[in-house]
Design a protein around this motif. Sequence first.
Motif, PDB file in Angstrom:
ATOM      1  N   ALA A  94       0.930  -1.180   0.130  1.00 16.64           N
ATOM      2  CA  ALA A  94      -0.181  -0.116   0.158  1.00 16.64           C
ATOM      3  C   ALA A  94       0.665   1.205  -0.052  1.00 16.64           C
ATOM      4  O   ALA A  94       0.308   2.129  -0.562  1.00 16.64           O
ATOM      5  N   ASP A 122      -5.177   3.887   5.678  1.00 15.01           N
ATOM      6  CA  ASP A 122      -5.951   4.040   4.260  1.00 15.01           C
ATOM      7  C   ASP A 122      -6.607   2.902   3.732  1.00 15.01           C
ATOM      8  O   ASP A 122      -7.391   3.059   2.816  1.00 15.01           O
ATOM      9  N   MET A 123      -6.074   1.574   4.069  1.00 15.72           N
ATOM     10  CA  MET A 123      -6.774   0.605   3.764  1.00 15.72           C
ATOM     11  C   MET A 123      -8.066   0.116   4.551  1.00 15.72           C
ATOM     12  O   MET A 123      -8.077   0.400   5.661  1.00 15.72           O
ATOM     13  N   GLY A 146      -2.498   3.653  -6.820  1.00 13.47           N
ATOM     14  CA  GLY A 146      -3.503   2.746  -6.909  1.00 13.47           C
ATOM     15  C   GLY A 146      -3.978   2.184  -5.699  1.00 13.47           C
ATOM     16  O   GLY A 146      -3.961   2.789  -4.739  1.00 13.47           O
ATOM     17  N   ASP A 147      -4.758   0.824  -5.558  1.00 14.25           N
ATOM     18  CA  ASP A 147      -4.987   0.257  -4.367  1.00 14.25           C
ATOM     19  C   ASP A 147      -4.360  -1.029  -4.325  1.00 14.25           C
ATOM     20  O   ASP A 147      -3.738  -1.726  -5.096  1.00 14.25           O
ATOM     21  N   TYR A 190      -6.152  -3.696  -3.184  1.00 11.81           N
ATOM     22  CA  TYR A 190      -7.089  -4.545  -3.249  1.00 11.81           C
ATOM     23  C   TYR A 190      -6.804  -5.391  -4.609  1.00 11.81           C
ATOM     24  O   TYR A 190      -7.056  -6.781  -4.484  1.00 11.81           O
ATOM     25  N   GLU A 191      -6.421  -4.991  -5.608  1.00  9.32           N
ATOM     26  CA  GLU A 191      -6.330  -5.670  -6.966  1.00  9.32           C
ATOM     27  C   GLU A 191      -5.052  -6.626  -6.595  1.00  9.32           C
ATOM     28  O   GLU A 191      -5.521  -7.900  -6.906  1.00  9.32           O
TER      29      GLU A 191
END
Length: 123
Positions: free
Chosen positions: A24, A68-69, A29-30, A32-33
Motif C-alpha cells: 500500500a 488508508d486500507m 492505486g490500491d 485490493y487488486e
Amino acid sequence: MYQKLIDLKPIPSNNLEFCLGSIAEMIEGDVYEPTDTYSKQGKINYIHFRNIVDKVPNYKEVFVDEGDMDMFNILEILKKNNFDGVLIPDHTPQMICDAPWYAGMAYAMGYMKTALSFLKSLT
C-alpha cells in the motif's frame, strides 16, 4: 514484479510473503487488486496484516482500523478466494503503557479475530 517472480519458477513452493502495508505504501492505486490477484492464484503463504497512512517517503504505520486500507475489505477478498494461509499482525504504532508491543499486537489480533468471526457469521 510479483507476477514476474511467480512466473519465473512456477512451482507450488514459490509463494509470497505478502505485506499489505509495504504494498500500500509503495504503489499508486490500491492494494485490493494485487490481494485479489495473488490470493486467487493461491500464491500467498502469509500476510503481514498492518495498515498505513500515505505513501513512501511520508507513510506512517497506524492501527489496523484507522489507515488508508479497508482491512475488512481485504478479509472479504481473502475469504472469496478461499485463502488458507496465515495472517500475522505486523508493526503497530508505539503505545505508551507497560507493554507497548504486546498491547499493539493484542489490539491487532482482537480486530482480526472479530472481523473474521463477523465474516464467518455472514455465511
